[in-house]
Each structure stands twice: as C-alpha cells, then as structure tokens.
Motif scaffolding. Structure first.
Motif, mmCIF file in Angstrom:
data_model
loop_
_atom_site.group_PDB
_atom_site.id
_atom_site.type_symbol
_atom_site.label_atom_id
_atom_site.label_comp_id
_atom_site.label_asym_id
_atom_site.label_seq_id
_atom_site.Cartn_x
_atom_site.Cartn_y
_atom_site.Cartn_z
ATOM 1 N N PRO A 91 2.304 10.920 -9.959
ATOM 2 C CA PRO A 91 2.348 9.570 -9.726
ATOM 3 C C PRO A 91 1.426 8.797 -10.635
ATOM 4 N N ALA A 92 0.585 9.248 -11.343
ATOM 5 C CA ALA A 92 0.087 8.402 -12.536
ATOM 6 C C ALA A 92 1.175 8.022 -13.450
ATOM 7 N N VAL A 93 1.815 8.633 -14.022
ATOM 8 C CA VAL A 93 2.902 8.279 -14.872
ATOM 9 C C VAL A 93 3.915 7.493 -14.245
ATOM 10 N N ALA B 128 8.178 10.761 -2.992
ATOM 11 C CA ALA B 128 8.366 9.500 -2.084
ATOM 12 C C ALA B 128 7.837 8.497 -3.140
ATOM 13 N N PRO B 129 8.799 7.721 -4.003
ATOM 14 C CA PRO B 129 8.397 7.109 -5.012
ATOM 15 C C PRO B 129 7.668 5.677 -4.445
ATOM 16 N N ASP B 130 7.946 5.365 -3.359
ATOM 17 C CA ASP B 130 7.492 3.868 -2.756
ATOM 18 C C ASP B 130 6.074 4.030 -2.150
ATOM 19 N N GLU C 150 -5.851 3.560 -6.674
ATOM 20 C CA GLU C 150 -4.553 3.684 -6.111
ATOM 21 C C GLU C 150 -3.391 3.819 -6.873
ATOM 22 N N LEU C 151 -2.544 4.891 -6.464
ATOM 23 C CA LEU C 151 -1.211 5.147 -7.144
ATOM 24 C C LEU C 151 0.019 4.964 -6.409
ATOM 25 N N THR C 152 1.061 5.142 -6.989
ATOM 26 C CA THR C 152 2.340 4.994 -6.120
ATOM 27 C C THR C 152 3.223 6.285 -6.460
ATOM 28 N N GLY C 153 3.535 6.871 -5.388
ATOM 29 C CA GLY C 153 4.360 8.017 -5.456
ATOM 30 C C GLY C 153 3.770 9.288 -4.953
#
Ligand SMILES: [Zn+2]
Length: 437
Positions: free
Chosen positions: A337-339, A385-387, A408-411
């Motif tokens: 998620p960070a990358v 789940a990338p979104d 907060e990260l995404t994915g």
C-alpha cells in the motif's frame, strides 16, 4: 489440491486483463479466460485485482540471538498480511550472523516449522570469511551482504577496499552476488555529529556524498573483478548518474530503494520521532522524487522493505535522540500500500509496482519460481483492493513501532495465497534455496 482464482483484473507478465488462474499442487498450471473455470472457482470482488505474491529480498528477522527485536513467526505473519509470500532474511542482526555455513544451518534450524511464508537467506561477507562463501553458496544462500562502514553490530564488521575486492573476486569464480550497504565512513566522520532530537542535524551527519563515495568504490571493485553487485536501500538521488554510467559501461550493478524513501521526506520528519531513523537517512523530497523517476526509467530495479525492527526502548523514546536511537524502519506489512499510494499519486500503474516489488526482487535473489503469475510458477497470489483507503494501525511484526502508524494509505490486501493455500499466518512456509523450491 487445486485452486482456481479468477478476477476481472489480473496482473500478468504481459499486462493486465480478465483471467482465471488455475493451480494444482501449489503451482500455476494454466491461465485461461475469465469464463473458463470449473465449479468451485474463487471469483474476486469487482474492486479487487489479482497480483502475484510480493518478494521482499531485504528483511532483518534477527532470530536467533535478537529474537526480542523480531522473529521468524512474527515477521512472516506480517509478510503474509501484507501480500508478501517470500522474504529473504538478512545475515545480520541475528546472533550468530550468517557468515559461516554452521551459522546458516543454525538459522535454518530455528526458522523451520514456524514460517508463514517462504523464506530464503542471504549470507554475509565480512573480513576473513572469503573461504566460507562458496560453501554457503552451495548450501543455497541467494548471495552475500557486506557493509562498507560500521554495521552497528560488532559481530558483522565492514569490508575495507581490499576485503571488498577479495570477496568480489571469490564470488566471481561462481557468479555469486554481493549486495552492499553503501555509505562511506570517511565522509561520515568528516560530517557534523548528530545532535539530539534535531532531524536536520541527523540528516547532516550522513550526507549524500557518503552514498556516492561508497557506490563509487563498489562500482570500481565490481568493474575490476567482473563480479555482480547490488546497492541496497539507495536514498540518494544524486548517486543515480553514477549508477547509470556504470551500467551503461557494462558494469553488472543493480540497485534497490525502499518504501520509506519513496513515502517520507526529511522536511516532514518531526524532531524527536526516532521511528523515522534509518541509515542512510530519509532525505529531502527532491531525492524522493529522483528515486521515483529512476524507478520508472529503470535505473533503480526494485523496491523492498529493509524491515529492521528493534525493541521500543532502543528507539530511545525517552530522549528522542537521533544519535542514540537504533537505526531501522519496521513495516514490511505496508510495502504494497505505501508504494501503491505513492505510485498512484504520480500516475504510475499497478503493473510497474508489481514488477518492482515481486518480479525484480525474485530475479535478484535467483528465485525462479516466484514473482510472477505464469504457468509453472508457484501459486503465490494476492487479492488487492487498490481503491480502498485505510489508516495504518497495529501491524503484525513483533514490536509495533513504525513511522507509518496513523498514516492513511490506499490499497488493501484482502487475501493472500501461498503455493495455493490461504496464507493465514499458520506455518505453511518453506525454506528456499537459491534457484527455487
Ligand atoms: Zn537492511
């Protein structure tokens, strides 16, 4: 035991498409159209993408000897939760360090039966152990780590230039790989000392020139010996022209960077927050952006965690002193998620992220059954789940400290399969040798 997983988006070596991945006995047997599935196939949700399991070639497990810092059970559970299905353990900060065949055997013995993902091992190259390298190579280590300055632990001393060349000459005889912590002690000794809680002072104590000087030494020795080498945890964007020129002239050198160098920037590190201390340090945003550009240009090959935890006290939260705190960032569980969060913000696709975090580290470590979804490879799969956004909470590694806390990260990694079985944290992992299974 067969498993079939299908998804509207599957990241394959030749691109992304709807597909069904058929597996049997833990190996991918076919990749077919989405509708070509038997009864009982798993269908991912519409917001999920099927990825290959990540390969993290830079993890400090620290067991045996410093198991209170981290251990095989907890590190591999964190890996599984983060979609990483293979880790490669670093030869330090365990005791003994993995610098002899006997120490390698001790490490494999303690890891056996408690790993939640597959684990391979780096050996160590230290002064005087050139005669041990071939034996460890034949026993299956994926390559050898060395330091070009003090490592921070007495049992893993650095190589000087003569030692570096001796190790490379020995490795060239069997096409072994040397990976190097590239900072130069002379440059650091001439820089100001770190001073208390000031991040700026810590940063000034480990200038970019320390990386450039050490990389220059490594490149010269690699060229002269005809060996293969690799720069671990590159933080310095100014070193990129040097690496590019070396590669263009045929020197066999590769490089990695880490999620923390791609996520954080020195300007934003709070004074006294030693969770951010690592060596080389997190540099200014200009370096971060240069590293992203180098990844997309192919000048940096891979992104791996350098997961290097310690006990909470060693981070010296009592004084917040960057000079006194242990240097190391923990958080392999959030690599993906960070990358991905950073990639997405820069318009970079998931296929590239997967190449940097799965295929490229597998290639570096010579793990030919790992890192891609393809027939004949291990059925290591991730439902991602990338979104979906989330806030980083308690992670699975032993000591919870991490600079990602509260970010907060995404994915979101929803499910991970290791060789066709759900990687649920139970000890399903195998100990791997260079080459594969
Ligand atoms: Zn490391």
């Amino acid at each position: 035991m067969s498993l079939v997983v299908r998804a509207r988006r599957v990241v394959l070596p030749d691109g992304e498409r709807a597909a069904a991945v058929h597996t049997d006995g833990g190996v991918v047997t076919a990749v077919t159209g989405f509708d070509d599935v038997p009864a009982g196939a798993v269908t991912l949700a519409d917001d999920e993408v099927l990825l290959p399991g990540l390969v993290d070639s830079h993890v400090h497990v620290n067991e045996p000897g410093r198991t209170e810092w981290e251990g095989f059970a907890t590190a591999t559970r964190a890996a599984a939760a983060g979609g990483i299905t293979t880790i490669v353990d670093m030869p330090l900060n365990s005791v003994p360090a993995t610098t002899t065949l006997e120490a390698l055997r001790a490490k494999r013995a303690v890891a056996a039966g408690q790993v939640a993902v597959d684990v391979a091992f780096w050996g160590g190259a230290v002064p005087g152990n050139a005669g041990e390298l071939r034996g460890m190579h034949e026993a299956g280590v994926v390559g050898f780590k060395c330091f070009l300055l003090d490592s921070g632990v007495p049992e893993f001393p650095p190589l000087d230039d003569a030692g570096l060349r001796a190790a490379l000459a020995e490795l060239a005889a069997f096409d072994g790989l040397l990976i190097a912590h590239a900072e130069d002690a002379t440059v650091i000794d001439a820089a100001p000392e770190p001073a208390g809680a000031s991040y700026a002072a810590f940063l000034a104590s480990r200038p970019p020139a320390a990386e450039e000087t050490a990389i220059g030494r490594l490149v010269a020795a690699t060229r002269d010996t005809g060996a293969r080498s690799h720069v671990v945890h590159l933080a310095d964007g100014d070193a990129l022209p040097l690496l590019r020129a070396a590669r263009a002239s045929g020197v066999r050198v590769t490089a990695e960077t880490c999620p923390h160098y791609l996520t954080f920037a020195a300007e934003d590190v709070p004074d006294g927050d030693t969770a951010y201390k690592c060596c080389p340090p997190i540099r200014e945003a200009a370096h971060r952006e240069a590293l992203w550009a180098a990844l997309t240009a192919g000048d940096v090959d891979l992104v791996v965690s350098d997961h290097s935890p310690c006990t909470p006290e060693l981070k010296r939260p009592d004084v917040g002193d960057f000079g006194l705190a242990w240097g190391g960032i923990a958080g392999l569980q959030v690599t993906l998620p960070a990358v991905w969060t950073g990639a997405r913000a820069r318009g970079i696709g998931l296929a590239e992220v997967v190449r940097w975090t799965a295929a490229a580290p597998a290639r570096l470590a010579g793990l030919r059954d790992k890192g891609v979804i393809a027939v004949g490879k291990d059925a290591d799969l991730v439902a991602f789940a990338p979104d979906e956004r989330f806030t980083v909470g308690r992670l699975e590694h032993r000591n919870p400290g991490t600079p990602y806390a509260g970010r907060e990260l995404t994915g979101v990694v929803r499910r991970t399969w290791l060789r066709g079985r759900e990687a649920d944290g139970s000890p399903l992992g195998r100990l791997l040798r260079r080459g594969g299974r």
